[in-house]
Design a protein around this motif. Structure first.
Motif, PDB file in Angstrom:
ATOM      1  N   GLN A 140       0.820  -1.206   0.000  1.00 37.47           N
ATOM      2  CA  GLN A 140       0.000   0.000   0.000  1.00 37.47           C
ATOM      3  C   GLN A 140       0.857   1.260   0.000  1.00 37.47           C
ATOM      4  O   GLN A 140       0.475   2.282  -0.582  1.00 37.47           O
ATOM      5  CB  GLN A 140      -0.931   0.007   1.220  1.00 37.47           C
ATOM      6  N   LYS A 141       2.043   1.184   0.624  1.00 32.06           N
ATOM      7  CA  LYS A 141       2.871   2.378   0.724  1.00 32.06           C
ATOM      8  C   LYS A 141       3.319   2.877  -0.647  1.00 32.06           C
ATOM      9  O   LYS A 141       3.564   4.078  -0.830  1.00 32.06           O
ATOM     10  CB  LYS A 141       4.106   2.076   1.589  1.00 32.06           C
ATOM     11  N   ALA A 142       3.420   1.949  -1.629  1.00 34.99           N
ATOM     12  CA  ALA A 142       3.886   2.361  -2.961  1.00 34.99           C
ATOM     13  C   ALA A 142       2.907   3.325  -3.629  1.00 34.99           C
ATOM     14  O   ALA A 142       3.283   4.055  -4.550  1.00 34.99           O
ATOM     15  CB  ALA A 142       4.099   1.126  -3.839  1.00 34.99           C
ATOM     16  N   HIS A 143       1.671   3.339  -3.160  1.00 33.06           N
ATOM     17  CA  HIS A 143       0.661   4.194  -3.796  1.00 33.06           C
ATOM     18  C   HIS A 143       0.097   5.211  -2.816  1.00 33.06           C
ATOM     19  O   HIS A 143      -0.987   5.772  -3.049  1.00 33.06           O
ATOM     20  CB  HIS A 143      -0.495   3.333  -4.329  1.00 33.06           C
ATOM     21  N   ALA A 144       0.801   5.446  -1.737  1.00 27.29           N
ATOM     22  CA  ALA A 144       0.263   6.303  -0.682  1.00 27.29           C
ATOM     23  C   ALA A 144       0.021   7.724  -1.179  1.00 27.29           C
ATOM     24  O   ALA A 144      -0.996   8.352  -0.866  1.00 27.29           O
ATOM     25  CB  ALA A 144       1.215   6.307   0.522  1.00 27.29           C
ATOM     26  N   GLU A 145       0.989   8.282  -1.941  1.00 27.34           N
ATOM     27  CA  GLU A 145       0.828   9.671  -2.394  1.00 27.34           C
ATOM     28  C   GLU A 145      -0.366   9.803  -3.342  1.00 27.34           C
ATOM     29  O   GLU A 145      -1.165  10.746  -3.225  1.00 27.34           O
ATOM     30  CB  GLU A 145       2.112  10.142  -3.087  1.00 27.34           C
ATOM     31  N   ASP A 146      -0.515   8.868  -4.303  1.00 31.51           N
ATOM     32  CA  ASP A 146      -1.659   8.931  -5.227  1.00 31.51           C
ATOM     33  C   ASP A 146      -2.970   8.757  -4.470  1.00 31.51           C
ATOM     34  O   ASP A 146      -3.984   9.417  -4.778  1.00 31.51           O
ATOM     35  CB  ASP A 146      -1.535   7.853  -6.300  1.00 31.51           C
TER      36      ASP A 146
END
Length: 701
Positions: A140-146
């Motif tokens: 989940q962290k890989a898409h946190a900013e989006d």
């Protein structure tokens, strides 16, 4: 046999057959009237039901189109807001919920609230929040900013949910990296779910624009309609795909139709890829039980062998026209009502069982027929009683009237055999004596009426022989003419006068109308005809011929007040352009009409001129125009056509006459003539004719 017995037989013969005939006629007409009334009522109910059905489907189709347009507009707004959110920096403290949070909570995760407007969709819980999902085996962290950026869409999602209501199941935004946000927030996504593999994502990417799909919802397993479109930045770069799900029951509202027409109603979304047969894109029974969320749905052909009806519906879809046709689907008969979508080669097809539509009509027909049978039973009883009463009256009345009735019967027998000198002896001062005297007075009057009838038949035969038996054969022209008299004879007249002058061939056409009708008008018109034919021997022009006929006719009509209106037309050089011409003179008659179908234009052949027989020194003028072009039509008639009246007193009128010429422009002259006569008769609807009708049609071929 005694005279009394003979008189009894005569009275029975005179009384019983008419009574039997009247009884039979009453029974027959009553039965026919009941059947006709039942058929008419049934047809009226059927027509009303069909109109109601078509109106309901039309309204539902309009609602469906409105819903579709609202979804498309909402999707445009969502994609624009998503592009704006993705361009901005992520908020520092955004609270992000994932689908696993909803599934693990067994309800709503902490920090979310229930969404009361959402009906039960068969999933654990739905909150007034956005839920995010990531592709399998992706942290989940890989898409946190989006995810933080997309969390700004919550107000937009909430606004769409309030606006669309039950028309929206889910709203999505999916990015090329596999991150997807959904509203309302929910869990229970199947294992291995990746939005990039879903048909709505692929279709939007392939079309680079809006795309509609019918598929199974991955969360609830329900059949839905999905609209998706790409999300682009200001430079046109692809940012992702936005999508909206609409429950199929809102697109196919069978419940509204079922409440009115029963449970057999079916609503389908169809299109016609080959222009001949219909293919079902969606319906309530479209998804087999074995289909799962990741099973592609394949459109299926409509289960009907009625290829002709399907072809018509396919043409109406292409033409965006509503239609109602009978259609056999499966093993049942339906009324198929089509409402095409305005800008899409598809439409809403509603199938309603024929039995449901025709139920009211059949019930009304059965009720009328039952009432008619009861009425006919009463008529039969009354008729039998009347027949018995007539027989008894004849028997007991024979004693009082034996002798005078016998004499009267003998005289009647002689009269029936054609002896108009037969007379009955008159004795006494009772009613039988008056009857004998009346009989004696009737015989000479009957003879006089027979002579008058024979004279009228002879006059009719003579006048019919004065009219042309057949139109002349003129190369390039199709000619037909006819007269219908309101009495045995009349004052209308038309004639073809052939000529060949200085090597130019053609015909003269005359159409006239004498004042009044009957014998006097017929004799007056016969005089005018004779003068026309006699005056043509000197080869005069149309105007000179009318001037000559007028001066001669005035000598006979100076004190009578009678006159003749006449239109005299000469077709020179065959009457066809460019070599031929039309030359004419009017004597108070209505102008001829020239109709050009190519331009849909009427031209009146006008010109001044008094009726014939008014002023002896009047000089008639002459007009001309180029001959007829191929396809053009010339019609010349009398005022008995447009002045014909129906039972309410309304006149037929020239506008209706022109419309008949326009609508039958492709027919032959004889067919046009017959069509006008029939239309006038239908318009009059049995009202008495008070003027003769004459019409001549010339058509250039």
């Amino acid at each position: 046999m005694r005279i009394r017995t003979k008189l009894l037989c005569i009275l029975l013969v005179l009384a019983l057959p008419p009574l039997v005939f009247v009884s039979y006629y009453a029974l027959r007409e009553g039965r026919l009237l009941g059947k006709e009334l039942a058929d008419h009522t049934s047809l009226s109910f059927r027509h009303s039901s069909e109109q109601e059905l078509a109106l309901m489907v039309d309204l539902i189709g309009e609602d469906l189109n409105d819903n579709r347009q609202k979804l498309e507009l909402a999707l445009t707004l969502l994609s624009r807001e998503a592009a704006q959110s993705l361009r901005e920096t992520p908020p520092p403290k955004a609270r992000v919920f994932y689908d696993r949070d909803f599934s693990a909570a067994g309800g709503l995760p902490a920090g979310t609230t229930p969404l009361a407007a959402i009906f039960d969709r068969g999933i654990p819980a739905t909150g007034d929040a956005i839920s995010f999902s990531v592709p399998p085996n992706t942290p989940q962290k890989a898409h946190a900013e989006d995810a933080a950026r997309l969390s700004r869409l919550l107000p937009t999602f909430q606004s769409l949910n309030r606006t669309l209501g039950d028309n929206m199941l889910w709203a999505y935004v999916a990015l090329p990296n596999g991150l997807m946000c959904s509203y309302p927030g929910h869990g229970q996504l199947p294992e291995g779910y990746d939005p990039r593999d879903r048909p709505w994502y692929k279709a939007a990417m392939a079309r680079q624009g809006e795309a509609w799909n019918i598929l199974v919802d991955a969360s609830s397993g329900r059949l839905e309609a999905t609209i998706s479109r790409p999300i682009r930045d200001a430079a046109g770069g692809l940012l992702g795909v936005a999508a909206l799900d609409a429950p199929l029951e809102t697109m196919l509202p069978e419940s509204d139709l079922s409440r009115r027409w029963g449970e057999g109603v079916r609503a389908l979304i169809v299109h016609a890829p080959d222009g001949k047969r219909l293919v079902v894109l969606a319906s309530r029974d479209f998804m087999p039980a074995s289909h799962g969320w990741d099973t592609p749905l394949t459109p299926v052909p409509l289960a009907s062998v009625d290829t002709e009806a399907q072809a018509k519906l396919a043409r109406d879809i292409d033409a965006h026209k509503s239609a109602l046709v009978p259609l056999h689907v499966g093993d049942a008969d339906y009324f198929a009502v089509l409402k095409p979508f305005p800008d899409t080669p598809a439409g809403l097809l509603v199938l309603v069982p024929k039995a449901a539509v025709l139920h009211q009509a059949d019930s009304a027909e059965a009720a009328i027929l039952a009432r008619t049978k009861r009425m006919l039973a009463v008529v039969v009883v009354v008729a039998v009683v009347a027949l018995l009463a007539a027989a008894l009256l004849a028997y007991f009345g024979a004693k009082a009237v034996t002798k005078p009735v016998t004499a009267l019967c003998r005289a009647t027998s002689r009269l029936a055999q054609g002896d108009l000198q037969a007379r009955a002896p008159v004795s006494g001062r009772d009613e039988l004596a008056e009857l004998a005297a009346s009989f004696n007075n009737m015989a000479p009057k009957l003879a006089e009426r027979l002579r008058l009838k024979q004279d009228m038949l002879l006059a009719m035969e003579v006048q019919q022989n004065l009219l042309p038996a057949a139109p002349p054969a003129v190369p390039g022209l199709d000619i037909a003419g006819g007269t219908i008299f309101c009495d045995e004879t009349g004052g209308d007249y038309f004639d073809y006068l052939q000529f060949n002058r200085s090597g130019a061939s053609g015909i003269d056409l005359a159409v006239g109308d004498a004042t009044g009708h009957g014998i006097a008008a017929a004799l007056f018109m016969a005089t005018g005809r004779a003068l026309l034919r006699g005056g043509q021997g000197n080869d005069p022009s149309p105007s000179a011929l009318l001037s000559l006929v007028n001066s001669l006719l005035c000598r006979d009509t100076a004190d009578s007040g009678r006159f003749i209106t006449l239109f005299f037309l000469r077709l020179e050089n065959g009457g066809l352009g460019p070599e031929g011409r039309l030359r004419w003179s009017r004597a108070g008659h209505d102008p001829a009409l020239v109709y050009d179908p190519q331009n849909d234009a009427f031209e009146e052949l006008m010109g001044p001129g008094l009726p014939l027989g008014i002023l002896p020194e009047y000089a008639y003028e002459e007009q001309s125009r180029p001959g007829l072009a191929p396809g053009q039509m010339l019609a010349l008639g009398t005022d008995g056509i447009w002045e014909a009246r129906n039972p309410t007193g309304e006149m037929y009128g020239k506008d209706r006459f022109r419309e008949m010429l326009r609508s039958h422009a492709a027919a032959t002259a004889a067919e046009i003539l017959a069509a006008v006569h029939k239309d006038v008769a239908d318009f009059q609807a049995g009202a008495p004719r008070d003027d003769d009708i004459t019409l001549v049609v010339i058509k250039a071929i």
